[in-house]
Design an enzyme around this catalytic site. Structure first.
Site, mmCIF file in Angstrom:
data_model
loop_
_atom_site.group_PDB
_atom_site.id
_atom_site.type_symbol
_atom_site.label_atom_id
_atom_site.label_comp_id
_atom_site.label_asym_id
_atom_site.label_seq_id
_atom_site.Cartn_x
_atom_site.Cartn_y
_atom_site.Cartn_z
ATOM 1 N N PHE A 136 6.352 3.003 -4.240
ATOM 2 C CA PHE A 136 7.734 2.907 -4.715
ATOM 3 C C PHE A 136 7.870 1.657 -5.572
ATOM 4 C CE2 PHE A 136 12.167 1.669 -4.699
ATOM 5 C CZ PHE A 136 12.735 2.853 -5.131
ATOM 6 N N ASP A 221 3.023 -5.411 -6.418
ATOM 7 C CA ASP A 221 4.468 -5.307 -6.205
ATOM 8 C C ASP A 221 4.757 -5.781 -4.788
ATOM 9 O OD1 ASP A 221 7.027 -4.523 -5.520
ATOM 10 O OD2 ASP A 221 6.905 -2.557 -6.489
ATOM 11 N N LYS A 250 13.669 -8.404 -3.525
ATOM 12 C CA LYS A 250 14.528 -8.251 -2.341
ATOM 13 C C LYS A 250 14.973 -9.561 -1.659
ATOM 14 C CE LYS A 250 13.910 -3.451 -1.091
ATOM 15 N NZ LYS A 250 12.993 -2.739 -1.995
#
Ligand SMILES: *Cc1c(COP(=O)(O)O)cnc(C)c1O
Length: 399
Positions: A136, A221, A250
């Site tokens: 993702f 990532d 995040k």
């Protein structure tokens, strides 16, 4: 509450399947809804509020900055942005940072940089990126194209060209997928949305050696697994391997929207003035919040505690597995943990929510536990019996 839900459905795009709770306040690992009911948070806004809700030092930094300077654009210099870049580079392999506003944008920057670097050094046509199945990377057109999940692609075709997918945790699969057009490999050191999946030890290092031998850039990532989540500031530190490009988002500003792409000078050169930009990237407000967050998380004692509480949590979950046949596996590193079931886990999420515990599930059958990193052992002890009952109920329904 019912009225508000109706207004929400009438006025906000229906892209989210929300649970029927209206949160109004948070403090540490605790949340309160509009009826005053208290919850313990084992999700942290999807691995975002790593220092917990309303952290006093972050709150103070944000308030001070909000009354000093919020935004002036990247046409000028601002102090918090520069200080954050200095701290991020000092604490990582990287020399340079590009600030964005989200994980998707950090990855978008990484993809653009990899293409540009390859074009500058090897000429046109070499722009393919190998990514992983079940990965993702975000919801912008390029990052959804880089995401190895058909459900994320569906309806948005034609996708951005130049991405192919190979199974996670196989360097051999990457070897077979490489062509003369390949410029980079994009991988999450631990797959988050893909089901909290850990690769074998040595995989990332072998991948790096392979990339180096073939002049491919390796992009990690760490939007979800960075910022102390797994017990080190960056997850890749535990594999003793550095990427060429790293993306963060995040938890970087403990809840304020920020993304960052980090790389070394030789690669960063491809981003010359005017090649890439964003209006909001690295505003004084968010970078000040990030600077405070980073200083707290990067403390060795703080990270040591994440590892020890994480070990405790994993032990407790292992006991749960022994008591329930529906649990296939429990796994975790630091405070990113998962309980994989042999059936859909959503009823467990809903049961826990009723009981005042916030968790979620990914890939239907995997319960993801990502509490604020300040979670205490007695708070974990309170969750466990609830999870235990939820699993018993789930098994009883099926029986
Ligand atoms: C959440 C996530 C993203 C996307 O971040 P947004 O801020 O939602 O754009 C990208 N990569 C990973 C690994 C993520 O977990």
């Amino acid at each position: 509450m019912t009225q508000l839900i109706e207004t929400c459905n009438a006025t906000i795009c229906r892209t989210y399947a929300r649970l029927p709770v209206l949160f109004v306040r948070g403090e540490g690992c605790r949340l309160w809804d509009d009826t005053g009911k208290e919850y313990l948070d084992f999700l942290a806004g999807i691995a975002v509020c790593n220092l917990g809700h309303s952290h006093p030092l972050v709150a103070r930094a944000v308030c001070e900055q909000a009354t000093t300077l919020v935004h002036v654009s990247n046409l000028f210099y601002t102090r918090p942005q520069i200080e954050l870049a200095r701290e991020l580079t000092r604490r990582s392999f990287a020399d340079k940072v590009f600030f964005a506003n989200s994980g998707a944008e950090a990855n978008e920057a990484a993809i653009k940089l990899a293409r540009k670097y390859s074009r500058d050094h090897f000429g046109p046509g070499r722009f393919h990126i190998i990514a992983m199945t079940n990965s993702f990377h975000g919801r912008t057109l390029a990052t959804l194209s880089a995401t190895g999940q058909a459900k994320v692609h569906k309806g948005f075709e034609p996708l951005v060209e130049g991405f192919s997918f190979v199974p996670f945790d196989s360097v051999e699969a990457v070897r077979q997928a490489v062509t003369e057009q390949t410029c980079a490999v994009l991988v999450e050191p631990i797959q988050g949305e893909g089901g909290v999946r850990f690769p074998s030890r040595g995989y990332l290092r072998e991948l790096k050696e392979f990339c180096r031998a073939h002049n491919l850039l390796l992009i990690f990532d760490e939007v979800q697994v960075g910022m102390g989540r797994t017990g080190t500031l960056f997850a890749h530190e535990q594999e003793e391997v550095n990427p060429d490009i790293l993306t963060l988002a995040k938890a970087l500003a403990n809840g304020l929207p920020i993304g960052a792409m980090l790389t070394h000078d030789a690669v960063a050169e491809a981003f010359s003035a005017g090649t890439h930009a964003t209006t909001f990237g690295g505003t004084p407000l968010v970078t000040r919040a990030a600077l405070t967050t980073l200083e707290i998380i990067a403390e060795p004692d703080f990270l040591e505690r994440v590892r020890s509480v994480g070990t405790y949590f994993l032990q407790r979950l292992t006991q749960l597995k022994e008591a329930h046949a529906c649990v296939r596996e429990v796994r975790g590193r630091g405070l990113l943990l998962a309980v994989e079931l042999d059936r859909p886990a959503q009823p467990v999420v809903e049961y826990c929510l009723e009981q005042g515990f916030v968790i979620n599930c990914v890939q239907d059958s995997v319960i993801r536990l990502a509490p604020p990193l300040i979670v205490e052992e007695d708070q974990i002890d309170r969750l466990l019996p609830v999870l235990d009952r939820a699993l018993s109920e789930l098994e009883a329904v099926a029986a």
